[in-house]
Scaffold this active site. Structure first.
Site, PDB file in Angstrom:
ATOM      1  N   ASP A  33       0.670  -7.739   3.144  1.00 54.94           N
ATOM      2  CA  ASP A  33      -0.541  -8.021   4.187  1.00 54.94           C
ATOM      3  C   ASP A  33      -1.664  -8.537   3.256  1.00 54.94           C
ATOM      4  OD1 ASP A  33      -2.574  -6.972   5.252  1.00 54.94           O
ATOM      5  OD2 ASP A  33      -3.033  -5.292   4.042  1.00 54.94           O
ATOM      6  N   ASN A  49      -3.705  -9.970   4.718  1.00 57.36           N
ATOM      7  CA  ASN A  49      -5.673  -9.511   4.719  1.00 57.36           C
ATOM      8  C   ASN A  49      -6.420 -10.269   5.522  1.00 57.36           C
ATOM      9  OD1 ASN A  49      -6.265  -6.804   4.561  1.00 57.36           O
ATOM     10  ND2 ASN A  49      -5.492  -6.342   2.659  1.00 57.36           N
ATOM     11  N   TYR A  78       0.116  -7.382  -1.628  1.00 57.44           N
ATOM     12  CA  TYR A  78      -0.791  -7.409  -0.920  1.00 57.44           C
ATOM     13  C   TYR A  78      -1.952  -7.531  -1.327  1.00 57.44           C
ATOM     14  CZ  TYR A  78      -3.840  -3.164   0.244  1.00 57.44           C
ATOM     15  OH  TYR A  78      -4.696  -2.589   0.318  1.00 57.44           O
ATOM     16  N   GLU A 118       0.791  -1.121   0.081  1.00 59.83           N
ATOM     17  CA  GLU A 118      -0.479  -0.495  -0.173  1.00 59.83           C
ATOM     18  C   GLU A 118       0.750   1.487  -0.212  1.00 59.83           C
ATOM     19  OE1 GLU A 118      -4.576   1.364   1.419  1.00 59.83           O
ATOM     20  OE2 GLU A 118      -3.492  -0.595   3.122  1.00 59.83           O
ATOM     21  N   HIS A 150      -0.780  -0.706  10.180  1.00 57.97           N
ATOM     22  CA  HIS A 150       0.097  -1.805  10.857  1.00 57.97           C
ATOM     23  C   HIS A 150       1.519  -1.791  11.051  1.00 57.97           C
ATOM     24  CE1 HIS A 150      -2.396  -4.171   7.403  1.00 57.97           C
ATOM     25  NE2 HIS A 150      -2.862  -2.832   7.234  1.00 57.97           N
TER      26      HIS A 150
END
Length: 266
Positions: free
Chosen positions: A154, A156, A114, A35, A257
């Protein structure tokens, strides 16, 4: 070799909030970013000349973006792969970059990834679930190649109730805690990948790497463990210890994060 992964939630914002101070203190050899939400030249300017940057920005301006930053003099970059596959849509762009690095006659392949965040019952979740099988295909290819490979980022997705403070109110109700998502991570582990931080930490609650910006989630450590080091067996066997770079206070964070750093010995 110290490898850190972090979703910076916008590298420009992270720079304003203390990213450089954390880098100076932690001093990783390799930094895997997610990100990023900035053009490569902006990220290069923020990190400075001591870093060699490999970047995969999103085709949607101000969205996603992944990068691999290698401290100059630490390792040599052998090759780079941009993107996951040839099916990439605009929404999927800026979510996958790979590089092979070498030092002292040894090499390893690193991935900064990501995954989509999703939102249950929406098109965002449809995009996430369409992306996951394609990630699974590449994970299978990387595992079958053998050698030292590390997929960080990440994801998620939590793996179990040990990875989220409030499991019951979220399980199968919110994206990231859905059984259909968790199944992908477990399939990869069953196939031979290693969840490095979980293996080093043991069967404890957490350690979390993300906290909502809302309410007192950070202060109460009401977190989620969604930032991972997934390693092939050869890479996992080199893992020695880890650190979650949780800031001392809410207002001293440079991202929602925390960086996840693992030291590998070759």
């Amino acid at each position: 070799m110290k490898i850190s992964t972090c979703n910076v939630n916008g590298v420009r914002a992270a720079a304003r909030k203390g990213l450089a101070d954390w880098l100076a203190t932690e001093a990783p050899d390799v930094l895997l970013l997610q990100e990023v939400r900035a053009e490569p030249e902006i990220t290069e300017g923020i990190l400075g000349p001591q870093w060699e940057l490999l970047s995969e920005p999103s085709r949607i301006k101000g969205r996603a973006g992944v990068a691999i930053a290698v401290r100059r003099g630490a390792l040599s970059i052998v090759d780079v792969r941009h993107g996951l596959d040839d099916q990439e849509s605009e929404a999927d762009s800026g979510r996958w970059i790979e590089a092979t690095l070498s030092a002292g006659g040894e090499s390893c392949r690193l991935v900064s990834a990501y995954f989509h965040s999703g939102e249950k019952g929406t098109v965002r979740q449809d995009a996430k679930m369409a992306h996951m099988p394609r990630i699974a295909t590449r994970m299978g290819e990387l595992l079958s190649e053998g050698g030292k490979t590390l997929v960080c980022g990440d994801f998620n997705i939590v793996r179990s109730k040990s990875d989220i403070k409030n499991w019951t109110p979220n399980h199968n109700k919110r994206a990231g805690v859905l059984d259909e998502e968790i199944a992908f991570l477990e399939e990869w582990l069953d196939a031979g990948w290693h969840d490095v931080v979980r293996e080093l930490a043991g069967e404890v609650q957490g350690p979390y790497s993300w906290w909502s910006q809302r309410g007192k989630a950070f202060d109460n450590d009401t977190g989620w463990r969604i930032d991972y080091h997934f390693a092939t067996p050869a890479m996992a066997s080199a893992a020695r210890d880890f650190v979650i770079g949780r800031a001392p206070s809410y207002d001293s964070r440079f991202s929602d994060h925390a960086p996840v750093t693992v030291s590998y010995s070759f």
